[in-house]
Motif scaffolding. Structure first.
Motif, mmCIF file in Angstrom:
data_model
loop_
_atom_site.group_PDB
_atom_site.id
_atom_site.type_symbol
_atom_site.label_atom_id
_atom_site.label_comp_id
_atom_site.label_asym_id
_atom_site.label_seq_id
_atom_site.Cartn_x
_atom_site.Cartn_y
_atom_site.Cartn_z
ATOM 1 N N GLU A 142 5.136 58.332 -41.059
ATOM 2 C CA GLU A 142 4.687 58.437 -39.563
ATOM 3 C C GLU A 142 5.465 59.030 -38.506
ATOM 4 O O GLU A 142 5.278 60.013 -37.797
ATOM 5 C CB GLU A 142 3.691 57.251 -38.886
ATOM 6 N N GLU A 143 6.592 58.446 -38.619
ATOM 7 C CA GLU A 143 7.833 58.871 -37.684
ATOM 8 C C GLU A 143 8.427 60.302 -38.257
ATOM 9 O O GLU A 143 8.570 61.102 -37.304
ATOM 10 C CB GLU A 143 9.070 57.992 -37.779
ATOM 11 N N ARG A 192 5.964 45.746 -38.512
ATOM 12 C CA ARG A 192 5.593 47.207 -38.810
ATOM 13 C C ARG A 192 4.084 47.122 -39.350
ATOM 14 O O ARG A 192 3.539 48.271 -38.924
ATOM 15 C CB ARG A 192 6.361 47.473 -40.079
ATOM 16 N N GLN A 220 2.776 51.197 -39.236
ATOM 17 C CA GLN A 220 3.954 51.913 -39.331
ATOM 18 C C GLN A 220 4.535 52.087 -40.639
ATOM 19 O O GLN A 220 4.230 51.114 -41.551
ATOM 20 C CB GLN A 220 5.201 51.491 -38.499
#
Length: 368
Positions: A349-350, A340, A345
């Protein structure tokens, strides 16, 4: 190779949504509606040696309504304004056990909520409003109660934030070592927390950053807290670094409090393994008694996108990996966390990507 044995626990806060996906908080939720859900979930007397019930009896189960309590002039409970729900695990002898317990209790909670047209969502900061206003103002008894500690004084801040307490302890750690670990985790918190960022929304829109929770909370409230025995000297600090244990099972507990709430419980497991490695580490020199608020605010905006922050987090992963030699399960989880990190990540962000694609995220309806 370390043979130190650890015990683990998780405390996970969730926000509530309605059947149509809209966000629900203290402005639209009744404590009684959420308590009705908790009431039908099982009560297990075997939980009590590990879990604190609290003065008002609200925390009688592994699930409870999280909120801000209001009292009359004599200290009698008048009401509790709810912000959401919390799940607490018992103490487990493995990271896997704590994560599995959380997942099972989450499943049971979600099933009961669904019957009532409610659900949970995981986000680090209230996406609709940035503050909880204390109305009416505190009376004299409440003022005395709330001024009793730095954490009580700032308790209203937690009404718009959602995060976990990641707990670990080792029986052979004395008070001095616990305090040192607490100061170490407090120092390195700015490079730990970006792995968890999940609060990219604020006041109904995408915020210019990844963790509104970290921006508003850490510094005013602790990054790490350690629980000491009744005869151990406490450290004077604001926010607190130490606290006297409220029950025997808390003595020796190291509680990391600065992560954002994580949608994936497996990420909690990975972060627990990282914390385990940092507790075992003997090389990292940094120590602070209170969090660096300005640095947390800077990191809250940029996260792992920033090269210097990314490098600092990588150094912590390296130190933890070296200290976890001979602990294959922890190293496997750390490997997942490193992937990650390498991809820069974090959950935020997602969440932003899904929102931009038009999905409803944390009660907010995205748009192209």
């Amino acid at each position: 190779m370390s043979v130190r044995a650890f015990r683990y626990g998780l405390e996970h806060e969730m926000a509530v949504t309605r059947r149509d996906g809209t966000f629900a908080d203290f402005t639209s939720l009744a404590f009684e509606d959420l308590q009705a859900v908790v009431d039908v979930l099982p009560e297990d007397p075997a939980d009590y040696p590990d879990l604190r019930v609290g003065d008002q009896g609200i925390k009688r189960k592994r699930w409870y309504v999280e909120g801000y309590e209001r009292f009359d002039g004599a200290g009698g409970l008048l009401r509790c304004d709810p912000k959401g729900l919390e799940i607490r695990t018992r103490i487990h002898h493995s990271v896997e056990g704590a994560v599995a317990a959380l997942q099972a209790d989450q499943k049971a909670l979600d099933a009961e909520l669904a019957i009532r047209g409610l659900g949970t969502t995981v986000v680090g900061f209230n996406p609709l409003r940035s503050a909880y206003v204390i109305e009416p103002p505190l009376n004299a008894w409440e003022h005395g109660h709330r001024m009793g500690s730095p954490e009580e004084r700032t308790a209203h801040l937690h009404m718009v934030t959602y995060g976990p307490d990641l707990n670990l302890s080792a029986a052979d750690m004395d008070a001095a070592e616990l305090v040192d670990v607490g100061r170490k985790l407090t120092h390195y918190s700015p490079w730990l927390v970006p792995l968890s960022f999940s609060s990219p929304f604020r006041d109904g829109a995408v915020w210019d950053g990844l963790s509104a929770r970290t921006f508003e909370r850490t510094g005013a409230r602790p990054a790490a807290l350690v629980f000491l025995g009744p005869d151990d000297p406490q450290i004077e600090a604001d926010p607190s670094l130490t606290q006297e244990a409220r029950l025997a099972a808390e003595i020796g507990r190291i509680e990391f409090k600065a992560f954002d709430a994580c949608p994936d419980p497996e990420l909690y497991g990975e972060l627990l393994s990282l914390l385990t490695g940092l507790v075992l580490d003997t090389t990292l020199p940094g120590r602070r008694t209170t969090p660096d608020a300005a640095l947390h605010q800077q990191v809250a905006r940029v996260g792992l996108r920033d090269d210097a922050v990314h490098a600092g987090t990588g150094e912590l992963l390296d130190a933890a990996a070296a200290a976890l030699a001979g602990r294959p399960a922890d190293l496997d989880r750390l490997g997942s966390l490193r992937a990650r990190w390498a991809a820069r990540q974090c959950p935020a962000e997602e969440m932003v990507a899904r929102y931009a694609a038009g999905e409803r995220v944390a009660g907010l309806c995205g748009s192209h």
